[in-house]
Design an enzyme around this catalytic site. Structure first.
Site, PDB file in Angstrom:
ATOM      1  CD1 TRP A 469      13.286  84.654  -6.883  1.00 46.81           C
ATOM      2  CD2 TRP A 469      14.617  82.873  -6.562  1.00 46.81           C
ATOM      3  NE1 TRP A 469      12.563  83.535  -7.207  1.00 46.81           N
ATOM      4  CE2 TRP A 469      13.351  82.419  -7.021  1.00 46.81           C
ATOM      5  CE3 TRP A 469      15.614  81.941  -6.313  1.00 46.81           C
ATOM      6  CZ2 TRP A 469      13.066  81.072  -7.221  1.00 46.81           C
ATOM      7  CZ3 TRP A 469      15.326  80.594  -6.515  1.00 46.81           C
ATOM      8  CH2 TRP A 469      14.073  80.172  -6.949  1.00 46.81           C
ATOM      9  CG  ASP A 470      20.876  89.796  -6.933  1.00 45.46           C
ATOM     10  OD1 ASP A 470      21.947  89.224  -6.656  1.00 45.46           O
ATOM     11  OD2 ASP A 470      20.792  91.024  -7.098  1.00 45.46           O
ATOM     12  CE1 TYR A 471      15.792  87.051  -2.044  1.00 45.28           C
ATOM     13  CE2 TYR A 471      15.083  84.798  -2.446  1.00 45.28           C
ATOM     14  CZ  TYR A 471      14.776  86.108  -2.171  1.00 45.28           C
ATOM     15  OH  TYR A 471      13.460  86.496  -1.999  1.00 45.28           O
ATOM     16  CG  ASP A 472      24.298  88.089  -4.141  1.00 45.24           C
ATOM     17  OD1 ASP A 472      23.225  88.530  -3.697  1.00 45.24           O
ATOM     18  OD2 ASP A 472      25.134  88.812  -4.696  1.00 45.24           O
TER      19      ASP A 472
END
Length: 805
Positions: A469-472
């Site tokens: 989810w590109d929750y970096d």
């Protein structure tokens, strides 16, 4: 008066305005009826179909100049009113698309009633009276709700409630020695000259222009995010393309300027430099060159060291004052590896990560973490998570492992423990996980504590398992002393894009407050890869409840209906909905947070956290490889056209079965309004000890936002997207810009109320800082704008202070 007694000229008058209104009603009715039928078939609201049919009937009758046409529209409006209050209550922003458009049409219809076939006078008066009462009730209701008091849950803790040490070498106050104030990243200052009582007297003390504005080739890729340092009587900052600048802290006059010559082709997604680092060489006499030095990471992947007094390169550092972090990475296309955040320096060791351009290819350059001697520039160690045996440069003919998670944001550090805390990103393609290694799955989207002397991980804490989810992690971890039943613990607070905040023992990584593994939705394109559970913080979350169809928004019932249809067509199972390709899926919150790179601020005296946050969804779809190739989506170096716009919008993800298309914020293409109802951003005060919300409010006015990109100029707190952090002072103020309304604000920390603001000449997507010189406190903000936030681009660094004397 009967039709037969009306004078001939009156009968022959053409009621063009009435016919135009009738045509508009029929057209809107057709759209609502067709779309409403579609929505109803998808299992959505039953309102739009009958409302559309009612408008068609009303328009047809009005075209024939019949009063019954007006009454039909009035009935539709009353039904709309009742439905709106039934669905969303007295929520002013939620009522806007449901009622404002229909209300405008009602007022027009009332104005045109004299063109309808005449009826008795008392009937016309009754109609007017009813309309006035309805309009008054709606307007009063919306105004009352929009001006309701902000939510207040608890009294703010008083100053002096807590005492905290800071493991950094230098303190804030007269100076601002590191990007986050210190390497503890509290964004706190003990200065108290500016208070809620006198802040309205702030005036611009000076304005400095960096003279770094985008060339024609770089239009649409600038976002100056710098937070200056202040040491002694000098400010140090970097421009968007890494020009190093020193200014007189009192006057703003330029003392020196060093341009490292970064070319436009090295701009990744954004030309941004968030800040620089300061270092005092311990064994170099103070009078010698580079005894004090400024360290900067550049967009073309270098670490620079220059003399803090003159700006001249430190020739004893690397090669003529620079080291190239790309050594050992193999082929690197310009723009694929860049440093946008200031390195952290702990125990004389420079530790740096770097940004790897998102979404390009699975075989992108490595996310290796590297450390250099702050005096000589010698490589002290490297951490390749997949090849931990490579502790320096790789053997000849080999490279650091490609495609591994990188650290693009800012680390924090503990000088006493010798640990650097790395908020790690994701593997090279964010939305596909089947071919990630065991080490990548362990360290991706994790906070990793690295021993600065050995380069080995001391511990790690993961916030998302197998992140697609590109929750970096974008926020710095903030170091605090945390009270527990067993005494005070050296801790850190870790904010995340998904909104959760975690409190960890910074010695061991053990959670101090509760973290619970909960079941999450399954399925998507990689069902076997999805983790059955994800960690949820029991301490605090900035996340709101899941989206529903009723939360869809727009400027009118039509675009709200379109958003409802998109919602019903998309896959949405709540938080952590897995990615899909046969249909769009909704990611909420989106990849901009929660908390992003602005992080949080902490008042260590009161024990209060200040967190600004985003509250927007993304509307995403995995695009099959053949379709992506037809569309011409290709990695950097195989140019696909102009760069810029929304991150993830047409990213190729080469080397995987799918490209990715992200509609960040989930906006409609014509009106450019977001599909979710406001607010889109907020700011909150949190009791650090308990995690309890003290106050919470929408953050950002609607003044520069509006349909079709036209500024509304409304000074209403709609709550806008925001990037950049806050600064808290002992004077009881929170200073912050960040929002898309181009304002810098002072907020009273006790009430959450804005007590001062100023309009910036460009977007303020940067974190301010504050310092003191000659007994005068200054507040400084970079007004550089940001292409992603769609704020005006500028080059002004602005300093504020109270009037002298």
């Amino acid at each position: 008066m009967s039709d037969e007694t009306v004078p001939v000229p009156e009968r022959r008058r053409r009621p063009w305005a009435l016919w135009i209104l009738a045509a508009v009603l029929v057209l809107i009715g057709l759209v609502l009826a067709i779309g409403g039928g579609w929505l109803l078939a998808l299992g959505g609201s039953a309102y739009y179909l009958p409302a559309g049919l009612g408008l068609i009937i009303s328009g047809g009758l009005m075209a024939m100049r019949r009063w019954s046409g007006f009454w039909v529209y009035a009935a539709v409006f009353v039904a709309t009113l009742l439905w709106a209050f039934w669905e969303v209550g007295m929520d002013g922003w939620a009522l806007v698309p449901r009622l404002v458009g229909p209300l405008v049409l009602l007022l027009i219809a009332v104005a045109l009633t004299p063109m309808l076939r005449p009826v008795r006078l008392h009937a016309s008066g009754a109609v007017a009276g009813v309309v006035v009462l309805i309009v008054a009730a709606v307007l009063v209701g919306v105004v009352v709700v929009q001006n309701a008091p902000e939510r207040q849950l608890a009294n703010l803790p008083p100053p002096g409630r807590m005492e905290m040490s800071d493991p950094s070498l230098r303190d804030t106050g007269a100076d601002w020695p590191a990007y986050g104030g210190t390497y503890a990243a509290r964004r706190w200052s003990p200065l108290d000259q500016i208070t809620p009582a006198n802040v309205d007297g702030l005036e611009r003390a000076w304005v400095y222009h960096t003279r770094d504005l985008p060339s024609e080739a770089a239009e649409g890729s600038y976002g100056a995010e710098t937070t200056p340092l202040k040491i002694g009587d000098t400010l140090y900052l970097c421009s968007a393309k890494n020009i190093l600048i020193a200014l007189d802290a009192e006057s703003g006059e330029e003392r020196w300027r060093h341009d490292p010559g970064v070319e436009d082709r090295f701009i990744p997604y954004t030309a941004a430099c968030r800040g620089v680092s300061y270092f005092e060489a311990p064994d170099v006499p103070a009078a010698e060159i580079c005894a004090t030095r400024i360290i900067e990471g550049t967009l073309d992947g270098r670490i620079l060291a220059v003399d803090a007094r003159t700006g001249a390169p430190c020739t004893g550092f690397g090669e003529n004052g620079a080291v190239d972090i790309k050594q050992g990475m193999g082929p690197v296309v310009p723009g694929m590896v860049s440093i946008t955040s200031p390195p952290v320096i702990v125990q004389g060791v420079i530790v740096t990560g770097h940004q790897v351009l998102d979404g390009q290819k699975r075989s992108a350059p490595s996310g290796v973490i590297q450390a250099y001697d702050a005096v000589t520039g010698e490589l002290r160690w490297a951490w390749d998570m997949v090849r931990p045996d490579i502790t320096g440069l790789p053997p000849e003919g080999e490279t650091y492992t490609r495609g591994t998670p990188n650290m693009w944001t800012t680390a924090s550090g503990d000088e006493e423990l010798g640990l650097v805390y790395l908020p790690m990103g994701n593997s090279a393609v964010d939305y596909w996980s089947s071919d990630r290694s065991e080490a990548e799955n362990r360290y991706s989207t994790s906070l990793v504590a690295i021993d600065v002397n050995t380069g080995r991980p001391a511990w790690s804490f993961q916030t998302v398992h197998k992140d697609v989810w590109d929750y970096d992690l974008g926020s710095q971890a903030t170091l605090v002393d945390f009270p527990t039943g067993e005494g005070t613990v050296p801790a850190l607070i870790l904010p995340s894009k998904q909104g959760d905040m975690y409190v960890l023992d910074r010695r061991t990584g053990r959670p101090i407050t509760g973290v619970e593994e909960r079941p999450v939705p399954q399925g998507g394109v990689e069902p076997d890869e999805r983790s059955a559970t994800q960690p949820f913080s029991l301490y605090h979350t900035l996340r709101r409840e899941d989206l529903t169809e009723a939360k869809m928004w727009g400027m009118s019932p039509i675009d709200q209906m379109i958003c409802r249809i998109q919602y019903r067509q998309a896959s949405y199972k709540g938080f952590y909905t897995p990615p899909t390709t046969d249909t769009h899926w909704v990611e909420y919150p989106g990849y901009n947070g929660g908390s992003d790179w602005g992080g949080i601020a902490v008042d260590p005296s009161r024990g209060v956290i200040i967190a600004n946050y985003n509250d927007m969804p993304n509307h995403n779809r995995l695009v099959p490889r053949e379709e992506a190739e037809r569309l011409g989506w290709a990695p950097r170096s195989e140019e696909r056209g102009e760069f810029g716009g929304q991150e993830g919008a047409g990213d190729p993800q080469a080397g995987t079965p799918y490209a990715i298309n992200v509609n960040a914020g989930w906006r409609l293409p014509v009106t450019l309004l977001l599909c979710k109802e406001p607010p889109y951003g907020g700011i909150r005060a949190i009791d650090m000890e308990t995690g309890e919300t003290l106050w919470d409010r929408p953050f950002g006015e609607a003044r520069t936002n509006g349909p079709f990109g036209i500024p509304s100029m409304l000074p209403v707190d709609i709550g806008t997207p925001n990037n950049g952090g806050a600064v808290v002072t002992a004077g009881g103020l929170v200073f912050i810009a960040a929002a898309t309304d181009n304002l810098i604000r002072a907020i009273d920390i006790e009430t959450g109320e804005t007590v001062w603001s100023d309009v910036l000449p460009a977007g303020g997507q940067a974190t301010p800082m504050t310092y003191e010189i000659d007994g005068r406190q200054y507040l400084v903000i970079m007004a550089g704008g940001h292409h992603f936030m769609e704020t005006p681009i500028g080059d002004e660094l602005i300093a504020y202070a109270l009037p002298q004397g």
